[in-house]
Design a protein around this motif. Structure first.
Motif, short mmCIF file in Angstrom:
data_model
loop_
_atom_site.label_atom_id
_atom_site.label_comp_id
_atom_site.label_asym_id
_atom_site.label_seq_id
_atom_site.Cartn_x
_atom_site.Cartn_y
_atom_site.Cartn_z
N MET A 43 83.30 41.88 -83.96
CA MET A 43 83.15 43.25 -83.46
C MET A 43 82.58 44.15 -84.56
O MET A 43 81.65 44.93 -84.31
CB MET A 43 84.49 43.79 -82.99
N SER A 44 83.10 44.02 -85.78
CA SER A 44 82.61 44.84 -86.90
C SER A 44 81.14 44.53 -87.22
O SER A 44 80.37 45.44 -87.51
CB SER A 44 83.47 44.60 -88.14
N LEU A 45 80.78 43.26 -87.15
CA LEU A 45 79.39 42.86 -87.39
C LEU A 45 78.48 43.46 -86.32
O LEU A 45 77.41 44.02 -86.64
CB LEU A 45 79.26 41.34 -87.39
N ALA A 46 78.90 43.39 -85.06
CA ALA A 46 78.10 43.97 -83.98
C ALA A 46 77.98 45.48 -84.13
O ALA A 46 76.91 46.06 -83.91
CB ALA A 46 78.73 43.62 -82.63
N ALA A 48 78.02 47.15 -86.90
CA ALA A 48 77.12 47.45 -88.02
C ALA A 48 75.68 47.56 -87.56
O ALA A 48 74.89 48.32 -88.11
CB ALA A 48 77.25 46.37 -89.10
N GLY A 49 75.34 46.82 -86.51
CA GLY A 49 73.98 46.87 -85.96
C GLY A 49 73.79 48.00 -84.97
O GLY A 49 72.67 48.27 -84.55
N ALA A 50 74.88 48.64 -84.59
CA ALA A 50 74.82 49.75 -83.63
C ALA A 50 75.80 50.83 -84.08
O ALA A 50 76.84 51.04 -83.45
CB ALA A 50 75.16 49.27 -82.23
N PRO A 51 75.50 51.50 -85.20
CA PRO A 51 76.46 52.45 -85.77
C PRO A 51 76.89 53.58 -84.83
O PRO A 51 77.92 54.20 -85.04
CB PRO A 51 75.77 53.00 -87.01
N LYS A 52 76.12 53.82 -83.78
CA LYS A 52 76.50 54.85 -82.80
C LYS A 52 77.25 54.25 -81.62
O LYS A 52 77.54 54.94 -80.66
CB LYS A 52 75.26 55.61 -82.33
N GLY A 53 77.56 52.96 -81.72
CA GLY A 53 78.30 52.29 -80.66
C GLY A 53 79.68 52.89 -80.48
O GLY A 53 80.33 53.27 -81.46
N LYS A 54 80.10 52.98 -79.23
CA LYS A 54 81.40 53.60 -78.93
C LYS A 54 82.32 52.69 -78.14
O LYS A 54 83.50 52.99 -78.02
CB LYS A 54 81.18 54.88 -78.12
N THR A 128 76.25 39.79 -77.94
CA THR A 128 77.10 38.91 -77.14
C THR A 128 77.94 38.02 -78.05
O THR A 128 77.41 37.38 -78.96
CB THR A 128 76.25 38.05 -76.20
N ILE A 129 79.25 37.99 -77.77
CA ILE A 129 80.19 37.24 -78.59
C ILE A 129 80.96 36.27 -77.70
O ILE A 129 81.51 36.67 -76.68
CB ILE A 129 81.18 38.19 -79.29
N ALA A 130 80.99 35.00 -78.10
CA ALA A 130 81.77 33.99 -77.37
C ALA A 130 82.88 33.50 -78.29
O ALA A 130 82.61 33.07 -79.42
CB ALA A 130 80.88 32.82 -76.95
N ALA A 131 84.11 33.59 -77.81
CA ALA A 131 85.25 32.99 -78.52
C ALA A 131 85.40 31.59 -77.92
O ALA A 131 85.71 31.45 -76.74
CB ALA A 131 86.51 33.82 -78.31
N ALA A 132 85.13 30.57 -78.73
CA ALA A 132 85.01 29.22 -78.18
C ALA A 132 86.01 28.24 -78.78
O ALA A 132 86.49 28.41 -79.90
CB ALA A 132 83.59 28.70 -78.41
N ASP A 133 86.28 27.20 -78.02
CA ASP A 133 87.13 26.09 -78.42
C ASP A 133 86.24 25.02 -79.05
O ASP A 133 85.37 24.45 -78.38
CB ASP A 133 87.84 25.55 -77.17
N LEU A 178 70.13 37.94 -85.85
CA LEU A 178 71.06 39.05 -85.81
C LEU A 178 70.97 39.90 -87.08
O LEU A 178 71.05 41.11 -87.02
CB LEU A 178 72.49 38.54 -85.61
N LYS A 179 70.75 39.25 -88.21
CA LYS A 179 70.67 40.01 -89.46
C LYS A 179 69.44 40.92 -89.49
O LYS A 179 69.44 41.95 -90.15
CB LYS A 179 70.71 39.09 -90.67
#
Length: 184
Positions: A43-46, A48-54, A128-133, A178-179
């Protein structure tokens, strides 16, 4: 001793290589505290790419502990966490949305195809973030193949024993592209 350090570095490289291969993403870290913490870091990484994200959307089919950690980490940052059904959520409808999180397979073990949902999220400029097994990824489609920008999870599924009752090493991998989206 140099020999011990070299062996540890090789083990970390092997871990990162395995994560890259199973997730279908380009870059992996050496490890994080656990899956929930890894989701918070994603979430923090995402953000950082959208500093105005709410706002961040988290599917209600994610593991409860992952949802709880994301909510806890979001609160001091003033981020709204929207928890709901990913099948009915429209990423374009949420102002300031910077990321979406899903579980793969979900907390009940259901395997879903997130390709279309992730395409909608990308159209809304959300990460998009996937929490995976990890063990499931040995036979399922890699998250990178259905549009995940970031993948997080726990290494416990490979039989890592409990360390004095503590959590298992978490992982995070992401697209190299992403970077390029990050400021600076």
């Amino acid at each position: 001793q140099a020999e011990i350090a070299q062996g540890r570095l090789e083990a970390l490289l092997n871990f990162q290589t395995m994560i890259i291969e199973l997730t279908g993403l380009d870059v992996a870290n050496a490890s994080l505290l656990d899956e929930g913490t890894a989701a918070g870091e994603a979430m923090s990484l995402a953000l950082a790419g959208a500093p105005k994200g709410k706002a961040i959307f988290v599917a209600d089919t994610c593991h409860p502990q992952t949802i709880a950690v994301v909510e806890t980490r979001a609160e001091p940052l003033g981020i709204e966490v929207v928890v709901g059904d990913w099948k009915t959520f429209d990423p374009a409808s949420k102002d300031g949305l910077f990321a979406v999180v899903v579980q793969y397979p979900d907390t009940l073990g259901t395997v879903e195809d997130y390709t279309e949902f992730f395409a909608k999220a990308h159209a809304a400029k959300a990460v998009t973030i996937a929490a995976a097994d990890l063990l499931a990824l040995t036979v399922l489609k890699a998250p990178g193949e259905f549009g995940a920008d970031i993948c997080v999870g726990s290494s416990q599924r490979f039989g890592v024993p409990m360390g004095f009752g503590g959590p298992h090493a978490g992982f995070m991998a992401c697209q190299d592209s992403l970077k390029r989206k990050m400021p600076g």
